[in-house]
Design a protein around this motif. Sequence first.
Motif, PDB file in Angstrom:
ATOM      1  N   ALA A   1       7.072  -0.989  -9.530  1.00  0.00           N
ATOM      2  CA  ALA A   1       7.741  -1.945  -8.654  1.00  0.00           C
ATOM      3  C   ALA A   1       8.812  -1.282  -7.786  1.00  0.00           C
ATOM      4  O   ALA A   1       9.117  -1.763  -6.692  1.00  0.00           O
ATOM      5  N   ASP A   2       9.362  -0.150  -8.246  1.00  0.00           N
ATOM      6  CA  ASP A   2      10.420   0.515  -7.496  1.00  0.00           C
ATOM      7  C   ASP A   2       9.899   1.620  -6.583  1.00  0.00           C
ATOM      8  O   ASP A   2      10.669   2.428  -6.055  1.00  0.00           O
ATOM      9  N   SER A   3       8.588   1.664  -6.398  1.00  0.00           N
ATOM     10  CA  SER A   3       7.976   2.782  -5.670  1.00  0.00           C
ATOM     11  C   SER A   3       8.067   2.649  -4.158  1.00  0.00           C
ATOM     12  O   SER A   3       7.875   3.634  -3.436  1.00  0.00           O
ATOM     13  N   GLY A   4       8.323   1.453  -3.653  1.00  0.00           N
ATOM     14  CA  GLY A   4       8.297   1.241  -2.209  1.00  0.00           C
ATOM     15  C   GLY A   4       6.889   1.093  -1.665  1.00  0.00           C
ATOM     16  O   GLY A   4       6.690   0.961  -0.448  1.00  0.00           O
ATOM     17  N   ILE A   5       5.902   1.093  -2.552  1.00  0.00           N
ATOM     18  CA  ILE A   5       4.493   0.923  -2.164  1.00  0.00           C
ATOM     19  C   ILE A   5       4.150  -0.559  -2.285  1.00  0.00           C
ATOM     20  O   ILE A   5       4.271  -1.141  -3.364  1.00  0.00           O
TER      21      ILE A   5
END
Length: 289
Positions: free
Chosen positions: A115-119
Motif C-alpha cells: 500500500a505504501d509503494s506508490g503503485i
Amino acid sequence: MRLKHLVLGTALAAFSAFSAAAETWKLAVTDVEGLERLQTEWGPFKAALEQATGESFEFFAVNSRTAAAEALRNKSVDFVITGPAEYIVINKLTDATPLIGLGRPDYHCAIVVRADSGINVPADLKGKKVAFGDIGSTSNMLCPMQLMADYGVDPVKDIDKIHTSRNIAHEALKAGDVAAIGTNANSWMGVRAKETELPYGFFKIIARSGDLPNDMIVVAAHVPAEAAEKVKTGILEHKKAVIAGITAHEENDKYIGMDLVAINDAAYDKVRAMYRNAGYPQFDNFIGE
C-alpha cells in the motif's frame, strides 16, 4: 446349421455386451504424482464416481503433464482431471475434450502491491520486478499476465518477471524485493490472513480478473461418445455425492463450495488468449516442462 449360427451369434452378442459392461476406464490426475497419493487423495472420488455412473475406474499415475498427454495419445488413459492451462495443450496434442467442469469458488487472479509503494495501476509496474507463481499455472502466471495486458502492460517486454512459490513471493513483496506479485487471489488471501505482525491494509490489490474457466474432467478422443455421455450424465445426476468424494481429502480443499457443471471447449478460448499474451501462442508444449 441356421440354429447353430443363431446360437453362436447370440452367445457372441452376450459376450460382447458383458465385455462392454466390464470395461474398466483408466483415470489420471495431472497434478498428483504416484499411485499412493492418487488413492489417498482421490480414492473417495473414484468410489463415488463408480457408484454414480455404474462404471469401473482404475487409477493411472502420471508424473507430469506431458506424461498425461502422452497417455491420452497412446490410449493408455481415458479420463483425466486437469486445469485450464493444462487442458489447452492437452487438447492441442490429443484432441481430448472437456466433459465436466469442476467449478471452483472464487477462482480468479490478482495483482498485489504494498500500500505504501506508490503503485496504483498496472501501468506503474513498467520496468519493475514482478513475481509470479509456478510457470504455466493458470491463476498464478497466465491470468496475472493477461491482467497486465488488459491494462496495457506487455508482460513479456515491460516488466522484469520472476517465478517463485506463493509464500516466497509474498515475503519478497513484504520486504520490498519485488514491486508486485501476480497470484491466485483466493490463495493469496489465505496467506495474508495468517499474518500476525502486519495489518491487512499493508497490501492492496490494483487489479482483479473475472472468474477463471473451471478445472475439468477431460475425456480422451478414443472413448466412445455414448460411454462419455453415460459418465457425464451419471456425474451430473449424482453431483452431491461426487462432490463429497472430491472434497473428502484436505488436499482438495480448494474445491470446497464447488459445483459440477457441463462445459465445452469454447469456454477456454480466454485461456488461449492468456497463452498468446504470455508469449506462448503455439499451445503445443507445457510451459516449464
